[in-house]
Every structure is written in structure tokens, then in C-alpha cells.
Design a protein around this motif. Sequence first.
Motif, PDB file in Angstrom:
ATOM      1  N   ASP A 120     -27.147  28.774 -15.948  1.00  0.00           N
ATOM      2  CA  ASP A 120     -27.316  27.315 -16.019  1.00  0.00           C
ATOM      3  C   ASP A 120     -26.216  26.719 -16.899  1.00  0.00           C
ATOM      4  O   ASP A 120     -26.458  25.839 -17.708  1.00  0.00           O
ATOM      5  N   GLY A 121     -24.992  27.250 -16.736  1.00  0.00           N
ATOM      6  CA  GLY A 121     -23.864  26.769 -17.555  1.00  0.00           C
ATOM      7  C   GLY A 121     -23.058  25.729 -16.799  1.00  0.00           C
ATOM      8  O   GLY A 121     -23.599  24.698 -16.376  1.00  0.00           O
ATOM      9  N   GLY A 122     -21.764  26.001 -16.602  1.00  0.00           N
ATOM     10  CA  GLY A 122     -20.928  25.077 -15.833  1.00  0.00           C
ATOM     11  C   GLY A 122     -21.386  25.053 -14.376  1.00  0.00           C
ATOM     12  O   GLY A 122     -21.878  26.059 -13.855  1.00  0.00           O
ATOM     13  N   HIS A 123     -21.247  23.883 -13.737  1.00  0.00           N
ATOM     14  CA  HIS A 123     -21.834  23.698 -12.406  1.00  0.00           C
ATOM     15  C   HIS A 123     -20.794  23.556 -11.294  1.00  0.00           C
ATOM     16  O   HIS A 123     -21.076  22.979 -10.259  1.00  0.00           O
ATOM     17  N   THR A 124     -19.564  24.066 -11.512  1.00  0.00           N
ATOM     18  CA  THR A 124     -18.572  24.020 -10.425  1.00  0.00           C
ATOM     19  C   THR A 124     -18.539  25.383  -9.739  1.00  0.00           C
ATOM     20  O   THR A 124     -19.081  26.376 -10.253  1.00  0.00           O
ATOM     21  N   GLN A 152     -16.116  27.395  -9.424  1.00  0.00           N
ATOM     22  CA  GLN A 152     -15.422  28.401 -10.259  1.00  0.00           C
ATOM     23  C   GLN A 152     -16.396  28.970 -11.311  1.00  0.00           C
ATOM     24  O   GLN A 152     -16.406  30.176 -11.566  1.00  0.00           O
ATOM     25  N   HIS A 153     -17.243  28.123 -11.878  1.00  0.00           N
ATOM     26  CA  HIS A 153     -18.222  28.609 -12.867  1.00  0.00           C
ATOM     27  C   HIS A 153     -19.239  29.547 -12.214  1.00  0.00           C
ATOM     28  O   HIS A 153     -19.560  30.612 -12.752  1.00  0.00           O
ATOM     29  N   ILE A 154     -19.748  29.148 -11.048  1.00  0.00           N
ATOM     30  CA  ILE A 154     -20.795  29.964 -10.417  1.00  0.00           C
ATOM     31  C   ILE A 154     -20.218  31.316  -9.999  1.00  0.00           C
ATOM     32  O   ILE A 154     -20.867  32.364 -10.166  1.00  0.00           O
ATOM     33  N   ALA A 155     -18.975  31.294  -9.499  1.00  0.00           N
ATOM     34  CA  ALA A 155     -18.348  32.563  -9.090  1.00  0.00           C
ATOM     35  C   ALA A 155     -18.212  33.489 -10.296  1.00  0.00           C
ATOM     36  O   ALA A 155     -18.578  34.672 -10.244  1.00  0.00           O
ATOM     37  N   ASN A 203     -29.277  20.933  -5.298  1.00  0.00           N
ATOM     38  CA  ASN A 203     -29.296  19.631  -5.962  1.00  0.00           C
ATOM     39  C   ASN A 203     -28.025  18.889  -5.528  1.00  0.00           C
ATOM     40  O   ASN A 203     -26.915  19.338  -5.820  1.00  0.00           O
ATOM     41  N   PRO A 204     -28.181  17.746  -4.837  1.00  0.00           N
ATOM     42  CA  PRO A 204     -26.987  17.039  -4.348  1.00  0.00           C
ATOM     43  C   PRO A 204     -26.065  16.575  -5.470  1.00  0.00           C
ATOM     44  O   PRO A 204     -24.887  16.278  -5.235  1.00  0.00           O
ATOM     45  N   ALA A 205     -26.578  16.535  -6.688  1.00  0.00           N
ATOM     46  CA  ALA A 205     -25.722  16.142  -7.819  1.00  0.00           C
ATOM     47  C   ALA A 205     -24.695  17.230  -8.140  1.00  0.00           C
ATOM     48  O   ALA A 205     -23.669  16.954  -8.757  1.00  0.00           O
ATOM     49  N   TRP A 206     -24.996  18.484  -7.732  1.00  0.00           N
ATOM     50  CA  TRP A 206     -24.114  19.609  -8.059  1.00  0.00           C
ATOM     51  C   TRP A 206     -23.880  20.462  -6.810  1.00  0.00           C
ATOM     52  O   TRP A 206     -24.283  21.636  -6.764  1.00  0.00           O
ATOM     53  N   PRO A 207     -23.213  19.906  -5.800  1.00  0.00           N
ATOM     54  CA  PRO A 207     -23.113  20.617  -4.506  1.00  0.00           C
ATOM     55  C   PRO A 207     -22.444  21.984  -4.601  1.00  0.00           C
ATOM     56  O   PRO A 207     -22.771  22.892  -3.837  1.00  0.00           O
ATOM     57  N   GLU A 208     -21.520  22.142  -5.544  1.00  0.00           N
ATOM     58  CA  GLU A 208     -20.795  23.426  -5.585  1.00  0.00           C
ATOM     59  C   GLU A 208     -21.656  24.581  -6.091  1.00  0.00           C
ATOM     60  O   GLU A 208     -21.337  25.746  -5.851  1.00  0.00           O
ATOM     61  N   VAL A 209     -22.753  24.256  -6.763  1.00  0.00           N
ATOM     62  CA  VAL A 209     -23.657  25.340  -7.190  1.00  0.00           C
ATOM     63  C   VAL A 209     -24.221  26.021  -5.939  1.00  0.00           C
ATOM     64  O   VAL A 209     -24.242  27.250  -5.831  1.00  0.00           O
TER      65      VAL A 209
END
Length: 260
Positions: free
Chosen positions: A131-135, A137-140, A163-169
Amino acid sequence: MDTGLRKFIFRDLQTIEGYIDPPDALVFLSLLRAQKKSGLEGGIAEIGVFYGRSYFLLKKISEGDRILAIDLFDLGQTPDAASTQYARFIANGRRLGLAVDEELVIRGDSTLMRADEITRKVGRTRFFSIDGGHTLQHIAADSRLATDTLADHGIIAFDDTFNPAWPEVTVGVADFLRDRKDMFSTFCMTKYKTYVCRNEFHEFYLNAIAKAPDLLAFDHVETEFLGAKVTRLHNPISRRMVYELMVRSGMRALSERVYR
Ligand SMILES: C[S@@+](CC[C@H](N)C(=O)[O-])C[C@H]1O[C@@H](n2cnc3c(N)ncnc32)[C@H](O)[C@@H]1O
């Protein structure tokens, strides 16, 4: 049901600014309990602590276990002062009677960390909350790090999926699962989180969710995600509204009954 822990989830935890709500708190409780009952040991780690809401939940459920907190802890930081985030995190622990073990805190960017920095402190992990950075690159990076520390029976809980606020997650979690489909699969989803384990333990955790006494209040809806059978825990809007109304009108102590 565990009355003391439910009281903690519905009252004390809500006094900490943060993001884990009772439904996911009850999932954390049920999964950690199922592991203990079956002798599935290991450390616990969280990337993205904020002011400690989910960290203190993990600590309360797993008193005596080693729990690692990873965060930048730079919120409120000014060039001439210490971070207010870290001070508030430590103060929250004192207030709840769950003092933070500062030896088990890593302050820094999780994407630059190595797995052995984590396993040296808590051993191989049985539960890893991301549950850290939400891009993307962070999730990878964070999912790679979690995988490299995970015990065979370990769980990764991804926050803010769908969550549409954080699509890259969502994209990051799908990438993770597709790249490792021979190894990992999803077994549970809630409104906010996606829970993943190694394929060999998929049936075990599906079963743990199905049988958990603290999850009986939810509709258990069978669905599929990237080839895996998943239990989606549905929390009807009617219940969420009653809960919110109770909390807003000062009936927090009674709000636990809505989730029985
Ligand atoms: C949404 S908050 C976490 C909420 C928390 N789990 C809770 O229960 O309230 C996200 C946290 O991730 C941290 N964070 C963001 N990027 C990070 C990174 N690259 N490395 C470590 N922590 C990071 C932020 O400092 C923030 O405290």
C-alpha cells in the motif's frame, strides 16, 4: 468470533487516520488466524504505513510476531524539521498500547530495497501488505520485492485495486499475475483489496475465507480472475449506509453489530 479484536477494529483503529476499513480488517484477521491455526508461521511486512492504521491492526492481531513497517515517512517534512508523519506514527503506537519496535521500521523508498533487508529483520514473510506508491513502477517493484521475501504459504494483499483513482495499481497487479501465472493466483477480492497466494495454497485460503466466522456477514460471491477461482466478499450498500450513519451519529461502539 473474537470480541476483543472486533472491539479494537471497530473502535480503537478508527481513531487512527488512514485507509483500512472494517471489512478488510476482518479479512486480515481471518487470514492471519487461519495461518496460526495451521502452524503457518513467518514474518509480516507492510509497504505504505502512513500513520499506522493497518500496521497497528497487524500488530494487534499478531502480538509477539515480527512486523516490519516500510515507508518514506516524509509527509509534513520541511527542510528544517523532522517528519510529522513519523512522530505521529510513533505516538499512535504509544496511545494504543502497541509501541512501535523501531528496529523493525525501514524509512526509505521501497522501490530501492532488497529482499534480504526484509528477511534479515523478520524472516520469510507469511503476510505482505502492499500500500505504498500507487504507480505501475511502484507496483512492479513492490510486488517483486514481496515475492522475493514470501514464505511458500505467504499472502500478498494489494490495496486500491480496481479503484479508478489509481488505475495503474490494477494494471500492475494484472501484470504481476499474468507474468507469474504458474506461481501465483488470486483467492479473495473486496471492494478495495486483492489477496494473492502461491497456487499450492489457493485451495487452503479459499477454504479459510469460506469458513471464517468473522466474514459470515458478507455475501460470498464466486467469481474468476485471470484463470483463478476467487471469492468476492460483497458488502451491500445498505449495510455500508447503516454503518456510516451509526459512526456519524456517535454510535461507533455499536457499529460492530452491523457486521455480525
Ligand atoms: C495510502 S498510504 C498507506 C495507508 C496505510 N496502509 C493505512 O492503513 O492507513 C500510502 C503510504 O505509502 C507511502 N509511500 C509512497 N511511496 C512510497 C515509496 N516509494 N516507498 C515507501 N513508501 C511509500 C506514503 O508515504 C504513504 O504513507
